[in-house]
Write a protein that holds these residues in place. Sequence first.
Motif, PDB file in Angstrom:
ATOM      1  N   HIS A 151       0.833  -1.201   0.000  1.00  0.00           N
ATOM      2  CA  HIS A 151       0.000   0.000   0.000  1.00  0.00           C
ATOM      3  C   HIS A 151       0.873   1.258   0.000  1.00  0.00           C
ATOM      4  N   PHE A 152       1.955   1.214   0.741  1.00  0.00           N
ATOM      5  CA  PHE A 152       2.867   2.358   0.823  1.00  0.00           C
ATOM      6  C   PHE A 152       3.425   2.702  -0.553  1.00  0.00           C
ATOM      7  N   ILE A 153       3.962   1.696  -1.236  1.00  0.00           N
ATOM      8  CA  ILE A 153       4.577   1.942  -2.541  1.00  0.00           C
ATOM      9  C   ILE A 153       3.527   2.268  -3.590  1.00  0.00           C
TER      10      ILE A 153
ATOM     11  N   LEU B  46       3.264  12.558   0.589  1.00  0.00           N
ATOM     12  CA  LEU B  46       1.814  12.636   0.782  1.00  0.00           C
ATOM     13  C   LEU B  46       1.124  11.402   0.197  1.00  0.00           C
ATOM     14  N   GLY B  47       1.576  10.967  -0.984  1.00  0.00           N
ATOM     15  CA  GLY B  47       1.011   9.766  -1.589  1.00  0.00           C
ATOM     16  C   GLY B  47       1.271   8.529  -0.749  1.00  0.00           C
ATOM     17  N   ALA B  48       2.482   8.415  -0.206  1.00  0.00           N
ATOM     18  CA  ALA B  48       2.821   7.267   0.640  1.00  0.00           C
ATOM     19  C   ALA B  48       1.960   7.238   1.897  1.00  0.00           C
ATOM     20  N   VAL B  49       1.791   8.410   2.528  1.00  0.00           N
ATOM     21  CA  VAL B  49       0.989   8.490   3.757  1.00  0.00           C
ATOM     22  C   VAL B  49      -0.469   8.147   3.474  1.00  0.00           C
ATOM     23  N   ALA B  50      -1.024   8.709   2.393  1.00  0.00           N
ATOM     24  CA  ALA B  50      -2.420   8.425   2.045  1.00  0.00           C
ATOM     25  C   ALA B  50      -2.600   6.970   1.651  1.00  0.00           C
ATOM     26  N   GLY B  51      -1.570   6.369   1.047  1.00  0.00           N
ATOM     27  CA  GLY B  51      -1.662   4.983   0.624  1.00  0.00           C
ATOM     28  C   GLY B  51      -1.745   4.007   1.782  1.00  0.00           C
ATOM     29  N   ILE B  52      -1.107   4.330   2.884  1.00  0.00           N
ATOM     30  CA  ILE B  52      -1.096   3.411   4.024  1.00  0.00           C
ATOM     31  C   ILE B  52      -2.031   3.880   5.138  1.00  0.00           C
ATOM     32  N   LEU B  53      -2.643   5.056   4.976  1.00  0.00           N
ATOM     33  CA  LEU B  53      -3.462   5.655   6.029  1.00  0.00           C
ATOM     34  C   LEU B  53      -4.636   4.788   6.485  1.00  0.00           C
ATOM     35  N   PRO B  54      -5.417   4.151   5.586  1.00  0.00           N
ATOM     36  CA  PRO B  54      -6.566   3.366   6.075  1.00  0.00           C
ATOM     37  C   PRO B  54      -6.175   2.276   7.067  1.00  0.00           C
TER      38      PRO B  54
END
Length: 325
Positions: free
Chosen positions: A6-8, A34-42
């Motif tokens: 999800h991070f990548i 920002l993309g990395a954080v949003a990707g793993i946020l859920p």
Amino acid sequence: MKGIAHFISGVTVASFCPWAVETAQNGNPAYFILGAVAGILPDTVDFKFYRFFYSHDIQIEPHPDQLDPQPVADAVAKAVLLAAEGRRTTLKLATIKMDADNWRQYRVRIDPEAGEVRVQFGPIVSTGQVPQPDSLPEPRSVGVAKFNAPILQSCETTYTVDIFDGPSFAFQRNEAGEVDVDFLPWHRNWSHSLTVGLALAGMASIWTWKAGVVIAGAYMVHVIEDQMGHMGSNILFPFTKKRLPGFKMMHSGDAFPNFVGVWFCCLLIFWNIYMAVENPLYHFGFIRLMMYAMVIPFAVFGVLHQLLVRIDGSEPETQTTEWNI
């Protein structure tokens, strides 16, 4: 999928935004971060925060020195029967910690055809889930508890409880009179919603619409990836109240799909950055990159894997744990 995937994936989404690549070339990787954080946020919301505030009606805590499976089986069957009577019941199976790096494993099977719950204690395993030799309990009895209610399970029928935090369940009677077994009810619910992702993107757009696009894309990719598994997600919360069943194409803990996903994302990031270079030293096309770096290597791997499976005679089993749905 696993957190690293999800991070990548979130970083990959950012790499498709020209402004993100341009800003990074100028020394500011903010959009990629920002993309990395949003990707793993859920998953971060669920595992690091929300699950600690989720309450349970029944909590099972087996004692490490009193390995009697019957009380565990009775408690699970009780939750099923309460749900059959119309009361939504949540249940938690606690893990059994032996020492700093060892845990007693046990398995719980909810069998809808037999109408029973079966529980059996297994070996002591390390945090890496490696069984310790000669650690099976003696006698190794089986706890059996009957229930008279139709069961509807969206995941597996057997659950392995071993390391870290144990799994949770919610039992609830549906309109057809069946008892829905909701595995990890606190996971992939409101946090794994496209509407929540859009709401976050909208708030970020107050700062800049470019950040909103990155957040929306990364968040949505996470939800779509999780939909490939068994559990699914509550995609349109708050308009929907339940998780939409997944496509059951893989388990989130399966090594090969996760590796392929991460590798493919790395290639996409490489390609997007390569396309932003004005005068690259070496020229190649996207198809050529995919053939040499993805298609051919994985085709060779697939052939070798099949040969090894035929020699060995069996596929490795996938163990279902609370992190592998």
